[in-house]
Each structure stands twice: as C-alpha cells, then as structure tokens.
Design a protein around this motif. Structure first.
Motif, PDB file in Angstrom:
ATOM      1  N   LEU A   1     -16.785  40.502   3.329  1.00 38.73           N
ATOM      2  CA  LEU A   1     -17.485  41.085   4.465  1.00 38.73           C
ATOM      3  C   LEU A   1     -18.946  41.382   4.129  1.00 38.73           C
ATOM      4  O   LEU A   1     -19.836  41.242   4.982  1.00 38.73           O
ATOM      5  N   ASP A   2     -19.210  41.774   2.894  1.00 38.48           N
ATOM      6  CA  ASP A   2     -20.591  41.992   2.464  1.00 38.48           C
ATOM      7  C   ASP A   2     -21.389  40.689   2.517  1.00 38.48           C
ATOM      8  O   ASP A   2     -22.569  40.680   2.897  1.00 38.48           O
ATOM      9  N   VAL A   3     -20.745  39.588   2.132  1.00 40.96           N
ATOM     10  CA  VAL A   3     -21.399  38.277   2.195  1.00 40.96           C
ATOM     11  C   VAL A   3     -21.655  37.898   3.652  1.00 40.96           C
ATOM     12  O   VAL A   3     -22.727  37.381   3.997  1.00 40.96           O
ATOM     13  N   PHE A   4     -20.689  38.146   4.533  1.00 41.55           N
ATOM     14  CA  PHE A   4     -20.875  37.909   5.966  1.00 41.55           C
ATOM     15  C   PHE A   4     -22.106  38.677   6.477  1.00 41.55           C
ATOM     16  O   PHE A   4     -22.920  38.141   7.234  1.00 41.55           O
TER      17      PHE A   4
ATOM     18  N   ILE B   1     -20.335  36.018  16.037  1.00 45.13           N
ATOM     19  CA  ILE B   1     -19.231  36.914  15.677  1.00 45.13           C
ATOM     20  C   ILE B   1     -17.917  36.156  15.636  1.00 45.13           C
ATOM     21  O   ILE B   1     -17.097  36.332  14.718  1.00 45.13           O
ATOM     22  N   THR B   2     -17.709  35.274  16.620  1.00 47.90           N
ATOM     23  CA  THR B   2     -16.464  34.491  16.684  1.00 47.90           C
ATOM     24  C   THR B   2     -16.318  33.595  15.457  1.00 47.90           C
ATOM     25  O   THR B   2     -15.228  33.499  14.862  1.00 47.90           O
ATOM     26  N   ASN B   3     -17.401  32.935  15.065  1.00 47.35           N
ATOM     27  CA  ASN B   3     -17.342  32.031  13.905  1.00 47.35           C
ATOM     28  C   ASN B   3     -16.923  32.775  12.635  1.00 47.35           C
ATOM     29  O   ASN B   3     -16.069  32.299  11.868  1.00 47.35           O
ATOM     30  N   TYR B   4     -17.517  33.941  12.418  1.00 42.46           N
ATOM     31  CA  TYR B   4     -17.171  34.704  11.212  1.00 42.46           C
ATOM     32  C   TYR B   4     -15.798  35.356  11.339  1.00 42.46           C
ATOM     33  O   TYR B   4     -15.098  35.541  10.333  1.00 42.46           O
TER      34      TYR B   4
ATOM     35  N   ILE C   1     -13.238  33.940  12.733  1.00 44.02           N
ATOM     36  CA  ILE C   1     -12.293  32.865  12.394  1.00 44.02           C
ATOM     37  C   ILE C   1     -12.171  32.729  10.881  1.00 44.02           C
ATOM     38  O   ILE C   1     -11.063  32.587  10.332  1.00 44.02           O
ATOM     39  N   LEU C   2     -13.310  32.791  10.184  1.00 37.83           N
ATOM     40  CA  LEU C   2     -13.285  32.711   8.716  1.00 37.83           C
ATOM     41  C   LEU C   2     -12.516  33.894   8.130  1.00 37.83           C
ATOM     42  O   LEU C   2     -11.692  33.725   7.212  1.00 37.83           O
ATOM     43  N   GLY C   3     -12.796  35.074   8.665  1.00 40.48           N
ATOM     44  CA  GLY C   3     -12.113  36.269   8.152  1.00 40.48           C
ATOM     45  C   GLY C   3     -10.616  36.228   8.398  1.00 40.48           C
ATOM     46  O   GLY C   3      -9.813  36.573   7.509  1.00 40.48           O
ATOM     47  N   ALA C   4     -10.225  35.804   9.600  1.00 40.46           N
ATOM     48  CA  ALA C   4      -8.799  35.727   9.931  1.00 40.46           C
ATOM     49  C   ALA C   4      -8.094  34.688   9.065  1.00 40.46           C
ATOM     50  O   ALA C   4      -6.958  34.902   8.613  1.00 40.46           O
ATOM     51  N   THR C   5      -8.775  33.568   8.829  1.00 40.27           N
ATOM     52  CA  THR C   5      -8.193  32.514   7.969  1.00 40.27           C
ATOM     53  C   THR C   5      -7.992  33.039   6.556  1.00 40.27           C
ATOM     54  O   THR C   5      -6.948  32.792   5.917  1.00 40.27           O
ATOM     55  N   HIS C   6      -8.984  33.762   6.057  1.00 41.20           N
ATOM     56  CA  HIS C   6      -8.868  34.358   4.730  1.00 41.20           C
ATOM     57  C   HIS C   6      -7.679  35.320   4.673  1.00 41.20           C
ATOM     58  O   HIS C   6      -6.897  35.326   3.696  1.00 41.20           O
TER      59      HIS C   6
ATOM     60  N   MET D   1      -8.505  40.736  16.078  1.00 37.97           N
ATOM     61  CA  MET D   1      -8.685  41.881  15.204  1.00 37.97           C
ATOM     62  C   MET D   1      -9.999  41.791  14.438  1.00 37.97           C
ATOM     63  O   MET D   1     -10.746  42.766  14.338  1.00 37.97           O
ATOM     64  N   TYR D   2     -10.277  40.601  13.899  1.00 35.73           N
ATOM     65  CA  TYR D   2     -11.472  40.458  13.083  1.00 35.73           C
ATOM     66  C   TYR D   2     -12.750  40.584  13.901  1.00 35.73           C
ATOM     67  O   TYR D   2     -13.771  41.069  13.397  1.00 35.73           O
ATOM     68  N   LYS D   3     -12.710  40.170  15.155  1.00 32.02           N
ATOM     69  CA  LYS D   3     -13.890  40.335  16.000  1.00 32.02           C
ATOM     70  C   LYS D   3     -14.216  41.814  16.167  1.00 32.02           C
ATOM     71  O   LYS D   3     -15.383  42.210  16.139  1.00 32.02           O
ATOM     72  N   LYS D   4     -13.185  42.630  16.321  1.00 34.59           N
ATOM     73  CA  LYS D   4     -13.390  44.065  16.463  1.00 34.59           C
ATOM     74  C   LYS D   4     -13.961  44.664  15.187  1.00 34.59           C
ATOM     75  O   LYS D   4     -14.872  45.502  15.216  1.00 34.59           O
ATOM     76  N   ILE D   5     -13.440  44.206  14.048  1.00 37.37           N
ATOM     77  CA  ILE D   5     -13.926  44.691  12.750  1.00 37.37           C
ATOM     78  C   ILE D   5     -15.405  44.353  12.573  1.00 37.37           C
ATOM     79  O   ILE D   5     -16.211  45.196  12.169  1.00 37.37           O
ATOM     80  N   LEU D   6     -15.760  43.107  12.893  1.00 38.38           N
ATOM     81  CA  LEU D   6     -17.135  42.649  12.707  1.00 38.38           C
ATOM     82  C   LEU D   6     -18.100  43.341  13.667  1.00 38.38           C
ATOM     83  O   LEU D   6     -19.227  43.679  13.292  1.00 38.38           O
ATOM     84  N   LYS D   7     -17.688  43.552  14.906  1.00 38.54           N
ATOM     85  CA  LYS D   7     -18.564  44.186  15.891  1.00 38.54           C
ATOM     86  C   LYS D   7     -18.931  45.604  15.493  1.00 38.54           C
ATOM     87  O   LYS D   7     -19.980  46.117  15.909  1.00 38.54           O
ATOM     88  N   GLU D   8     -18.082  46.226  14.691  1.00 40.17           N
ATOM     89  CA  GLU D   8     -18.346  47.598  14.266  1.00 40.17           C
ATOM     90  C   GLU D   8     -19.257  47.673  13.036  1.00 40.17           C
ATOM     91  O   GLU D   8     -19.713  48.753  12.665  1.00 40.17           O
ATOM     92  N   ARG D   9     -19.529  46.524  12.428  1.00 41.93           N
ATOM     93  CA  ARG D   9     -20.390  46.502  11.246  1.00 41.93           C
ATOM     94  C   ARG D   9     -21.855  46.429  11.687  1.00 41.93           C
ATOM     95  O   ARG D   9     -22.216  45.725  12.637  1.00 41.93           O
TER      96      ARG D   9
END
Length: 214
Positions: free
Chosen positions: A49-52, A20-23, A25-30, A1-9
C-alpha cells in the motif's frame, strides 16, 4: 473492499475513479493469492500500500504538471495574436533562431498572468511554479545570461521548439504576426507624406535658376 480502503488513504484523495479501480484490482489480486498460500510474497500488505501511495502521488504530480503546462502554452499562443496590450511580440518578448525559442520569461509571464483568469476562471500559478515546470519539461535547453532581442540584451530561457507540442500553433501565429507587420509597414510607406525640402535644397535650386541663360 479494496476501493474503500484506497479511498480512505491520503494519497488517493481526489484521484479519478479509474486510478483507484486499477490499484484496487491489484490489491484484491494480491489478497486472494496470499490467502491460497501458494505464493509467498516478499513484501507485506502495508508495504504494498505504501508503494501504491508513492505511485499515485507521482502520477498526480505528472498530471498536474501536464495540465498547467498545457494551459500555459494555450495562453502563450493566444497572446501571440491577442490585443496589443497583452500581445507577445517576436523580437521583443521572444525570439526564434533555428529550432530554438528564446523567451524573456518575466515579460511573457506578465502577459500570460493577465489572460489566465478570464480563460480558466482561476488564478494563474506563480511565476516560480510555472518556471519550475517549464524547466522540468523535455524541451528546456538552458538559461542564457545574455541574448539580443530587438531593443536590448538580456537573459533568456532557451527551449527546443521541436519538442513543444504547440509548435505548429506557435509558428502559425508568428507568421501571421510577421505578415501583419509587413502589411502595416507597407501602408506606412504608401501613405507617408512627401518629404519637405529643406532650406539648403531650396537655395541650391534658386542658384541654379539664376544661372540659367535666356
């Protein structure tokens, strides 16, 4: 899910999958930890997400700079031993004193620009862009208003040769250039025609002959 969210940013557009995968993982963990209510984070998901975005933009700038600078030095080294038309000559377009490399950037850029497209199939970055990236790097020392090259005094950019990754390749190419120069000078001396005596010398020799007693 988070990969999809990040790819759209916007910040993640064009990023390699590993970043994208690394971030993600951080987002999903959060997200998982937030749902347990065991940890209270001092920031919201939107702030995270702004920090990412900021981190990824900074990383992309660094990767872009590294790529451009790496190509610059590759072409620079090639021009040290290339054809005479685009060749960078020690003493003319660049100089070395101790560990410092002095370059006449406009002269260097004009030659590198010509070689850039045939090597990379893309237009060379502008002179301003390349200069900015050089000045941002670890080896930049200063801009000197006046430095003596072989044929003129002019401004030069000073770089610390010891901090340039291509140092060994640069020195090797310059040593070859010096050896070729010495060999050419040697051949010129070897095959140069004998000096033509001038009229003054001829007259002196004739006077000497007239004064001989037989």
């Amino acid at each position: 899910m988070y990969k999809k969210i990040l790819k759209e940013r916007k910040a993640f557009k064009g990023s390699i999958d590993r970043i994208i995968t690394n971030y993600a993982i951080l987002g999903a963990t959060h997200e998982i930890l937030k749902e347990t209510n065991e940890i209270v984070f001092p920031f919201t998901t939107a702030e995270m997400l702004d920090v990412f975005d900021a981190f990824v933009n900074n990383l992309k700038r660094k990767l872009d700079t590294a790529n451009v600078i790496s190509r610059f030095w590759d072409v620079f080294v090639a021009c040290l031993s290339g054809s005479e038309i685009n060749k960078l000559h020690l003493g003319l377009q660049l100089d070395i004193q101790g560990q410092l490399l002095y370059i006449r950037f406009t002269e260097v850029y004009n030659r590198i620009q010509t070689e850039w497209f045939p090597r990379f199939s893309e237009s060379c970055p502008s002179k301003t862009t390349l200069l900015e990236k050089l000045k941002e790097d670890k080896y930049f020392v200063e801009e000197k208003k006046s430095h003596r090259f072989a044929n003129t005094n002019t401004s030069a950019y000073v770089l610390d040769l010891n901090k340039i990754d291509n140092k060994e390749s640069i020195l090797f190419a310059l040593n070859l250039q010096l050896e070729q120069r010495e060999a050419q000078q040697g051949l010129q001396s070897l095959f140069s025609p004998p000096a033509t005596p001038n009229s003054h010398n001829i007259k002196e020799e004739k006077d000497a002959e007239d004064g001989l007693a037989f």
